[in-house]
Scaffold this active site. Structure first.
Site, PDB file in Angstrom:
ATOM      1  N   HIS A 289       0.868  -1.178   0.000  1.00 34.52           N
ATOM      2  CA  HIS A 289       0.000   0.000   0.000  1.00 34.52           C
ATOM      3  C   HIS A 289       0.909   1.233   0.000  1.00 34.52           C
ATOM      4  O   HIS A 289       1.676   1.444   0.944  1.00 34.52           O
ATOM      5  CB  HIS A 289      -0.913   0.007   1.236  1.00 34.52           C
ATOM      6  CG  HIS A 289      -2.020  -0.998   1.147  1.00 34.52           C
ATOM      7  ND1 HIS A 289      -2.450  -1.745   2.212  1.00 34.52           N
ATOM      8  CD2 HIS A 289      -2.788  -1.357   0.083  1.00 34.52           C
ATOM      9  CE1 HIS A 289      -3.447  -2.530   1.802  1.00 34.52           C
ATOM     10  NE2 HIS A 289      -3.661  -2.316   0.517  1.00 34.52           N
TER      11      HIS A 289
ATOM     12  N   GLU B 264       1.532   3.791   2.941  1.00 33.67           N
ATOM     13  CA  GLU B 264       2.061   3.314   4.224  1.00 33.67           C
ATOM     14  C   GLU B 264       3.584   3.427   4.212  1.00 33.67           C
ATOM     15  O   GLU B 264       4.330   2.471   4.457  1.00 33.67           O
ATOM     16  CB  GLU B 264       1.571   1.879   4.488  1.00 33.67           C
ATOM     17  CG  GLU B 264       0.042   1.836   4.617  1.00 33.67           C
ATOM     18  CD  GLU B 264      -0.575   0.441   4.606  1.00 33.67           C
ATOM     19  OE1 GLU B 264       0.168  -0.557   4.551  1.00 33.67           O
ATOM     20  OE2 GLU B 264      -1.818   0.367   4.644  1.00 33.67           O
TER      21      GLU B 264
ATOM     22  N   HIS C 221       2.389  -3.462   7.207  1.00 37.72           N
ATOM     23  CA  HIS C 221       1.284  -2.543   6.900  1.00 37.72           C
ATOM     24  C   HIS C 221       1.146  -1.564   8.061  1.00 37.72           C
ATOM     25  O   HIS C 221       1.820  -1.663   9.072  1.00 37.72           O
ATOM     26  CB  HIS C 221      -0.032  -3.327   6.754  1.00 37.72           C
ATOM     27  CG  HIS C 221      -0.170  -4.085   5.471  1.00 37.72           C
ATOM     28  ND1 HIS C 221      -0.857  -3.590   4.390  1.00 37.72           N
ATOM     29  CD2 HIS C 221       0.271  -5.312   5.112  1.00 37.72           C
ATOM     30  CE1 HIS C 221      -0.825  -4.484   3.406  1.00 37.72           C
ATOM     31  NE2 HIS C 221      -0.145  -5.539   3.819  1.00 37.72           N
TER      32      HIS C 221
ATOM     33  N   GLU D 171       1.206  -5.073  11.467  1.00 44.12           N
ATOM     34  CA  GLU D 171       0.538  -3.777  11.277  1.00 44.12           C
ATOM     35  C   GLU D 171       1.061  -2.784  12.306  1.00 44.12           C
ATOM     36  O   GLU D 171       0.731  -2.881  13.493  1.00 44.12           O
ATOM     37  CB  GLU D 171      -0.980  -3.930  11.474  1.00 44.12           C
ATOM     38  CG  GLU D 171      -1.719  -4.556  10.321  1.00 44.12           C
ATOM     39  CD  GLU D 171      -2.314  -3.508   9.359  1.00 44.12           C
ATOM     40  OE1 GLU D 171      -2.164  -2.294   9.612  1.00 44.12           O
ATOM     41  OE2 GLU D 171      -2.928  -3.938   8.373  1.00 44.12           O
TER      42      GLU D 171
HETATM   43 ZN   LIG Z   1      -1.871  -1.785   4.208  1.00 50.10          ZN
END
Ligand SMILES: [Zn+2]
Length: 233
Positions: free
Chosen positions: A46, A49, A153, A206
């Site tokens: 992504h 990020e 992430h 994350e």
């Molecule tokens: Zn992500």
């Protein structure tokens, strides 16, 4: 493994290999392990990020030599990273583009900010695995044959491990982030779902809703250990 002194940490001391090209023609880069690849760690599938790329880059810059067992991809979505978009340059959320049994053509809705409703529509791609970045990551994994993958992430502040593996439990304990079996919503076509179908264990790490500076302070020591110590399996 010896670590570099802070004054030398401005650059990564060895070169990556290209494992493909992004839609805009940028290099998709992998910093290979010195020995057989047991673990692949990747950041920024992504593009919004960026703190995951910064933290993983600073991790590599601690090392004097390639990790013995761990290959690293700093940006799985470099076009998104340079444009500041979650999606790639074609507007595709790569983490919904993997060729899984549950891939869907419906738009992917995501939150503009963490407290906003899911209203920003992205594409999952024209077909499963349609994007060059997705295809290249799959080819890289088929070549490296890692025993596990850690996907970075942000900002959900958890360690997502559907297998409740030793690696996931270690990352959770070491980072102080709670271990969860899923992120609480369906993710058709995600990297994790694809890897699950290949029986490749994936732990999604994350980071929390923190500044890049905090991400570096909190996560880099954990990542340095991950790259330099035998992996927990
Ligand atoms: Zn992500």
């Amino acid at each position: 493994m010896s670590l570099r002194v802070r004054q030398e940490q401005g650059t990564i001391p060895w070169e990556p290999d290209a494992y493909g090209q992004s839609h805009l023609g940028g290099p998709l880069e992998v910093w290979r392990s010195a020995g057989p690849c047991q673990l692949l760690v990747f950041a920024a599938i992504h593009g919004d990020e960026a703190e995951t790329t910064t933290a993983l880059s600073k991790t590599l810059r601690h090392l004097t030599n390639p990790s013995p067992h761990c290959a690293v991809v700093l940006a799985a979505n470099p076009d998104g990273l340079i444009r500041g978009t979650r999606a790639n340059a074609r507007g595709v959320d790569l983490n919904r583009n993997f060729p899984t049994k549950d891939w869907q053509s419906d738009p992917v809705l995501h939150r503009y900010t963490l407290d906003a409703p899911r209203e920003v529509a992205l594409s999952p791609g024209d077909s499963p695995g349609s994007e060059s970045e997705t295809q290249a990551l799959i080819r890289l994994i088929q070549e490296l044959k890692p025993e596990a993958v850690v996907a970075l992430h942000a900002p959900l502040a958890c360690v997502d491990d559907p297998n409740d593996s030793k690696l996931g439990r270690w990352l959770s304990k070491r980072s102080g982030l709670p271990l969860v079996p899923d992120v609480g919503y369906p993710t058709p076509g995600s990297f994790g779902t694809w890897a699950g179908e290949q029986r490749l264990p994936v732990v999604t790490y994350e980071f929390g809703l923190i500044t890049p500076d905090e991400a570096v302070r909190k996560q880099v020591p954990v990542l340095v250990e991950l790259l330099t110590q035998p992996i927990q399996q």
